[in-house]
Design a protein around this motif. Structure first.
Motif, PDB file in Angstrom:
ATOM      1  N   VAL A 146       0.861  -1.186   0.000  1.00  0.00           N
ATOM      2  CA  VAL A 146       0.000   0.000   0.000  1.00  0.00           C
ATOM      3  C   VAL A 146       0.893   1.230   0.000  1.00  0.00           C
ATOM      4  O   VAL A 146       1.699   1.403   0.922  1.00  0.00           O
ATOM      5  CB  VAL A 146      -0.939   0.015   1.222  1.00  0.00           C
ATOM      6  CG1 VAL A 146      -1.819   1.253   1.206  1.00  0.00           C
ATOM      7  CG2 VAL A 146      -1.790  -1.259   1.263  1.00  0.00           C
ATOM      8  N   ILE A 147       0.757   2.071  -1.002  1.00  0.00           N
ATOM      9  CA  ILE A 147       1.701   3.168  -1.176  1.00  0.00           C
ATOM     10  C   ILE A 147       1.632   4.165  -0.015  1.00  0.00           C
ATOM     11  O   ILE A 147       2.642   4.739   0.375  1.00  0.00           O
ATOM     12  CB  ILE A 147       1.463   3.874  -2.533  1.00  0.00           C
ATOM     13  CG1 ILE A 147       2.665   4.767  -2.872  1.00  0.00           C
ATOM     14  CG2 ILE A 147       0.155   4.641  -2.530  1.00  0.00           C
ATOM     15  CD1 ILE A 147       2.678   5.248  -4.297  1.00  0.00           C
ATOM     16  N   TYR A 148       0.451   4.341   0.586  1.00  0.00           N
ATOM     17  CA  TYR A 148       0.334   5.284   1.687  1.00  0.00           C
ATOM     18  C   TYR A 148       1.144   4.817   2.897  1.00  0.00           C
ATOM     19  O   TYR A 148       1.785   5.630   3.574  1.00  0.00           O
ATOM     20  CB  TYR A 148      -1.139   5.475   2.069  1.00  0.00           C
ATOM     21  CG  TYR A 148      -1.997   5.897   0.901  1.00  0.00           C
ATOM     22  CD1 TYR A 148      -1.884   7.175   0.360  1.00  0.00           C
ATOM     23  CD2 TYR A 148      -2.889   5.012   0.306  1.00  0.00           C
ATOM     24  CE1 TYR A 148      -2.649   7.560  -0.734  1.00  0.00           C
ATOM     25  CE2 TYR A 148      -3.662   5.391  -0.780  1.00  0.00           C
ATOM     26  CZ  TYR A 148      -3.533   6.669  -1.299  1.00  0.00           C
ATOM     27  OH  TYR A 148      -4.278   7.044  -2.380  1.00  0.00           O
ATOM     28  N   HIS A 149       1.120   3.522   3.164  1.00  0.00           N
ATOM     29  CA  HIS A 149       1.913   2.986   4.277  1.00  0.00           C
ATOM     30  C   HIS A 149       3.398   3.141   3.985  1.00  0.00           C
ATOM     31  O   HIS A 149       4.185   3.459   4.889  1.00  0.00           O
ATOM     32  CB  HIS A 149       1.580   1.508   4.497  1.00  0.00           C
ATOM     33  CG  HIS A 149       0.157   1.271   4.892  1.00  0.00           C
ATOM     34  ND1 HIS A 149      -0.427   0.018   4.874  1.00  0.00           N
ATOM     35  CD2 HIS A 149      -0.807   2.124   5.311  1.00  0.00           C
ATOM     36  CE1 HIS A 149      -1.686   0.120   5.269  1.00  0.00           C
ATOM     37  NE2 HIS A 149      -1.940   1.380   5.534  1.00  0.00           N
ATOM     38  N   LEU A 150       3.777   2.929   2.749  1.00  0.00           N
ATOM     39  CA  LEU A 150       5.172   3.082   2.363  1.00  0.00           C
ATOM     40  C   LEU A 150       5.626   4.520   2.555  1.00  0.00           C
ATOM     41  O   LEU A 150       6.690   4.779   3.137  1.00  0.00           O
ATOM     42  CB  LEU A 150       5.353   2.659   0.910  1.00  0.00           C
ATOM     43  CG  LEU A 150       6.710   2.953   0.272  1.00  0.00           C
ATOM     44  CD1 LEU A 150       7.809   2.220   1.001  1.00  0.00           C
ATOM     45  CD2 LEU A 150       6.695   2.597  -1.195  1.00  0.00           C
ATOM     46  N   VAL A 151       4.837   5.477   2.086  1.00  0.00           N
ATOM     47  CA  VAL A 151       5.202   6.892   2.217  1.00  0.00           C
ATOM     48  C   VAL A 151       5.317   7.280   3.688  1.00  0.00           C
ATOM     49  O   VAL A 151       6.214   8.032   4.074  1.00  0.00           O
ATOM     50  CB  VAL A 151       4.175   7.775   1.478  1.00  0.00           C
ATOM     51  CG1 VAL A 151       4.412   9.255   1.794  1.00  0.00           C
ATOM     52  CG2 VAL A 151       4.265   7.546  -0.027  1.00  0.00           C
ATOM     53  N   ASP A 152       4.421   6.748   4.525  1.00  0.00           N
ATOM     54  CA  ASP A 152       4.498   7.033   5.962  1.00  0.00           C
ATOM     55  C   ASP A 152       5.824   6.559   6.543  1.00  0.00           C
ATOM     56  O   ASP A 152       6.448   7.265   7.357  1.00  0.00           O
ATOM     57  CB  ASP A 152       3.337   6.359   6.702  1.00  0.00           C
ATOM     58  CG  ASP A 152       2.000   7.050   6.461  1.00  0.00           C
ATOM     59  OD1 ASP A 152       2.004   8.188   5.953  1.00  0.00           O
ATOM     60  OD2 ASP A 152       0.955   6.441   6.765  1.00  0.00           O
ATOM     61  N   GLU A 153       6.267   5.360   6.148  1.00  0.00           N
ATOM     62  CA  GLU A 153       7.520   4.828   6.689  1.00  0.00           C
ATOM     63  C   GLU A 153       8.723   5.618   6.182  1.00  0.00           C
ATOM     64  O   GLU A 153       9.654   5.902   6.934  1.00  0.00           O
ATOM     65  CB  GLU A 153       7.668   3.350   6.351  1.00  0.00           C
ATOM     66  CG  GLU A 153       8.844   2.698   7.061  1.00  0.00           C
ATOM     67  CD  GLU A 153       8.837   1.186   6.980  1.00  0.00           C
ATOM     68  OE1 GLU A 153       9.767   0.574   7.523  1.00  0.00           O
ATOM     69  OE2 GLU A 153       7.897   0.621   6.377  1.00  0.00           O
ATOM     70  N   VAL A 154       8.706   5.985   4.905  1.00  0.00           N
ATOM     71  CA  VAL A 154       9.790   6.808   4.363  1.00  0.00           C
ATOM     72  C   VAL A 154       9.810   8.169   5.057  1.00  0.00           C
ATOM     73  O   VAL A 154      10.873   8.696   5.397  1.00  0.00           O
ATOM     74  CB  VAL A 154       9.636   6.973   2.838  1.00  0.00           C
ATOM     75  CG1 VAL A 154      10.643   7.987   2.297  1.00  0.00           C
ATOM     76  CG2 VAL A 154       9.826   5.633   2.148  1.00  0.00           C
ATOM     77  N   ASP A 155       8.638   8.734   5.280  1.00  0.00           N
ATOM     78  CA  ASP A 155       8.548  10.031   5.950  1.00  0.00           C
ATOM     79  C   ASP A 155       9.127   9.958   7.360  1.00  0.00           C
ATOM     80  O   ASP A 155       9.813  10.882   7.816  1.00  0.00           O
ATOM     81  CB  ASP A 155       7.091  10.482   5.998  1.00  0.00           C
ATOM     82  CG  ASP A 155       6.950  11.970   6.283  1.00  0.00           C
ATOM     83  OD1 ASP A 155       7.672  12.763   5.650  1.00  0.00           O
ATOM     84  OD2 ASP A 155       6.128  12.340   7.138  1.00  0.00           O
ATOM     85  N   ALA A 156       8.873   8.843   8.053  1.00  0.00           N
ATOM     86  CA  ALA A 156       9.433   8.670   9.395  1.00  0.00           C
ATOM     87  C   ALA A 156      10.959   8.586   9.341  1.00  0.00           C
ATOM     88  O   ALA A 156      11.657   9.141  10.205  1.00  0.00           O
ATOM     89  CB  ALA A 156       8.861   7.415  10.047  1.00  0.00           C
ATOM     90  N   ALA A 157      11.487   7.914   8.329  1.00  0.00           N
ATOM     91  CA  ALA A 157      12.945   7.818   8.170  1.00  0.00           C
ATOM     92  C   ALA A 157      13.544   9.185   7.879  1.00  0.00           C
ATOM     93  O   ALA A 157      14.628   9.528   8.381  1.00  0.00           O
ATOM     94  CB  ALA A 157      13.281   6.835   7.055  1.00  0.00           C
TER      95      ALA A 157
END
Length: 287
Positions: A157-168
């Motif tokens: 799910v791209i939204y979950h991916l973006v959230d994790e990248v944003d946290a990094a």
């Protein structure tokens, strides 16, 4: 063969542009034959002589975003996806998410499973690997990723991916990136007793493992992944998409209970009786 060679050449150019000429050569080691070796050497030489303007392999922050200071951190990514459209969408989304906070650099954006050359390139450039809508890496690739400590962000799910990248990115901006680590706790383990077909709308869509919980409990909750061991070696790591008891989906299964375990929506089919299934809780920690 020509497409494979082109892919390897792009990876070599990206690695050399990042200062990883030796690793660039390693990234090309999968190309066989004298012609491949000659082309590989030529690509490495051309990349080493490059002024860093090779945009097909290395991309900086999105256009139209105000210039960041030299003190802003750089977040380096290598993106793999199931199809080219998804790879490009992921690339655009993560660059947009971080462009105002960090220098975003994508050293490679392509299609297909994570390969040994991807690992070489990520190691050479310090990149995190994004795997979108892909199966978990092959056992040899997975073991190499762990050996060289490459972080893989795997999502469907791209939204979950973006959230994790944003946290990094936030961690990098705050200066905490080097202080963050990941701890693992084995919550439970089970033994595969039998493997059954997974049926949906009267069609077989994958496999379900009939298991008996030997220690702790198997559960589905945030931060939980599943690992399958065979003769002590990891053959799968990824999500458990369903735990079943008496044909009902459940959230947890206790010790000494039998259950059905569906991994990666049934796509992981290489399960054998005697395999060990581990339920693992991952947590971010400060070193």
């Amino acid at each position: 063969q020509s497409l494979d060679l082109e892919e390897q050449q792009l990876k070599a150019q990206a690695a050399a542009a990042a200062g990883g000429t030796l690793a660039a050569a390693a990234a090309l080691s999968e190309v066989t034959g004298a012609g491949g070796a000659d082309s590989a050497a030529a690509s490495c030489a051309a990349a080493e002589a490059s002024d860093g303007s090779q945009q097909s392999a290395v991309e900086d922050a999105a256009p139209g975003v105000p210039a960041l200071s030299c003190d802003a951190p750089t977040v380096t990514l290598l993106i793999k996806a199931d199809v080219q459209g998804s790879a490009e969408a992921v690339r655009d989304a993560v660059i947009a998410a971080g462009a105002s906070k960090a220098h975003m650099k994508v050293v490679y954006c392509g299609v297909g499973p994570i390969s040994p050359s991807d690992v070489h390139l990520a190691a050479a450039t310090g990149a995190k690997v994004i795997a979108f809508n892909l199966r978990p890496p092959a056992p040899d690739v997975y073991n190499e990723l762990r050996r060289v400590s490459i972080e893989v962000l795997q999502h469907r799910v791209i939204y979950h991916l973006v959230d994790e990248v944003d946290a990094a990115i936030d961690a990098a901006v705050s200066g905490a990136a080097e202080q963050l680590g990941t701890s693992e706790e084995v919550m439970g383990s089970a033994t595969v007793l039998q493997v059954f077909p997974l049926i949906n709308n009267r069609k077989e869509v994958g496999k379900v493992a009939g298991c008996r919980v030997q220690e702790g409990l198997l559960q589905q909750s945030p931060g939980v992944i599943y690992r399958v061991l065979r003769d002590g070696k990891v053959v799968f790591e990824g999500p458990c998409t369903s735990l079943r008891q008496h044909k009902n989906d459940v959230q947890a299964v206790k010790k000494a209970s039998d259950c059905g375990v569906v991994l990666d929506e049934g796509r992981f089919e290489d399960m054998l009786p005697g395999d060990v299934v581990q339920c693992i809780q991952r947590r971010s920690t400060r070193r």
